[in-house]
Design a protein around this motif. Sequence first.
Motif, PDB file in Angstrom:
ATOM      1  N   SER A   1      17.804   6.498  86.861  1.00  0.00           N
ATOM      2  CA  SER A   1      17.931   7.633  87.768  1.00  0.00           C
ATOM      3  C   SER A   1      19.118   7.486  88.707  1.00  0.00           C
ATOM      4  CB  SER A   1      16.640   7.838  88.558  1.00  0.00           C
ATOM      5  OG  SER A   1      16.278   6.672  89.253  1.00  0.00           O
ATOM      6  N   VAL A   2      19.464   6.263  89.082  1.00  0.00           N
ATOM      7  CA  VAL A   2      20.593   6.061  89.992  1.00  0.00           C
ATOM      8  C   VAL A   2      21.925   6.456  89.356  1.00  0.00           C
ATOM      9  CG1 VAL A   2      19.454   4.289  91.378  1.00  0.00           C
ATOM     10  CG2 VAL A   2      20.829   3.614  89.400  1.00  0.00           C
ATOM     11  N   ALA A   3      21.971   6.497  88.016  1.00  0.00           N
ATOM     12  CA  ALA A   3      23.208   6.901  87.332  1.00  0.00           C
ATOM     13  C   ALA A   3      23.525   8.372  87.576  1.00  0.00           C
ATOM     14  CB  ALA A   3      23.105   6.635  85.836  1.00  0.00           C
ATOM     15  N   LEU A   4      22.553   9.131  88.036  1.00  0.00           N
ATOM     16  CA  LEU A   4      22.757  10.548  88.311  1.00  0.00           C
ATOM     17  C   LEU A   4      23.238  10.808  89.736  1.00  0.00           C
ATOM     18  CD1 LEU A   4      19.566  11.888  86.526  1.00  0.00           C
ATOM     19  CD2 LEU A   4      21.883  11.664  85.597  1.00  0.00           C
ATOM     20  N   LEU A   5      23.383   9.747  90.517  1.00  0.00           N
ATOM     21  CA  LEU A   5      23.813   9.865  91.908  1.00  0.00           C
ATOM     22  C   LEU A   5      25.263   9.424  92.046  1.00  0.00           C
ATOM     23  CD1 LEU A   5      20.673   8.228  93.547  1.00  0.00           C
ATOM     24  CD2 LEU A   5      21.133  10.677  93.266  1.00  0.00           C
ATOM     25  N   LYS A   6      26.108  10.313  92.536  1.00  0.00           N
ATOM     26  CA  LYS A   6      27.531   9.978  92.685  1.00  0.00           C
ATOM     27  C   LYS A   6      27.746   8.793  93.620  1.00  0.00           C
ATOM     28  CE  LYS A   6      30.072  14.108  91.498  1.00  0.00           C
ATOM     29  NZ  LYS A   6      31.276  13.646  90.826  1.00  0.00           N
ATOM     30  N   GLU A   7      26.904   8.669  94.652  1.00  0.00           N
ATOM     31  CA  GLU A   7      27.084   7.562  95.602  1.00  0.00           C
ATOM     32  C   GLU A   7      26.683   6.215  95.006  1.00  0.00           C
ATOM     33  OE1 GLU A   7      23.209   9.660  96.575  1.00  0.00           O
ATOM     34  OE2 GLU A   7      25.260  10.320  96.315  1.00  0.00           O
ATOM     35  N   SER A   8      25.961   6.228  93.904  1.00  0.00           N
ATOM     36  CA  SER A   8      25.560   4.982  93.247  1.00  0.00           C
ATOM     37  C   SER A   8      26.517   4.563  92.149  1.00  0.00           C
ATOM     38  CB  SER A   8      24.175   5.133  92.623  1.00  0.00           C
ATOM     39  OG  SER A   8      23.211   5.333  93.614  1.00  0.00           O
ATOM     40  N   MET A   9      27.213   5.539  91.571  1.00  0.00           N
ATOM     41  CA  MET A   9      28.068   5.247  90.425  1.00  0.00           C
ATOM     42  C   MET A   9      29.191   6.281  90.360  1.00  0.00           C
ATOM     43  SD  MET A   9      26.856   5.072  86.410  1.00  0.00           S
ATOM     44  CE  MET A   9      25.730   3.717  86.679  1.00  0.00           C
TER      45      MET A   9
END
Length: 90
Positions: free
Chosen positions: A25-33
């Motif tokens: 799910s974090v791959a969908l967050l710009k601030e994470s990746m």
Amino acid sequence: MTKVTIPEVKKAFKGKVTIFGGVPSVALLKESMPDEDFEVFMKNLFNEIAPGHRFILGVSDTTPPDADFNRLLRITEMVREWGILPMEVK
């Protein structure tokens, strides 16, 4: 989101189970990746799941409310482009 890689799971179960997930799910967050890292991650993921049998691509946990919708659309494009079975390593 586990310490076991997809290739390790595939090897352990020898095609006897269907695996669901692959996209954290974090791959969908710009601030994470950053976008470039997302593209590299997804291309590697498709290579790991090839030839694609007994694998259901999905968000491994849940889609976060602040997910970048463009990334979900990009995954759709990738499935259409690279997800035809049997998949080939790119």
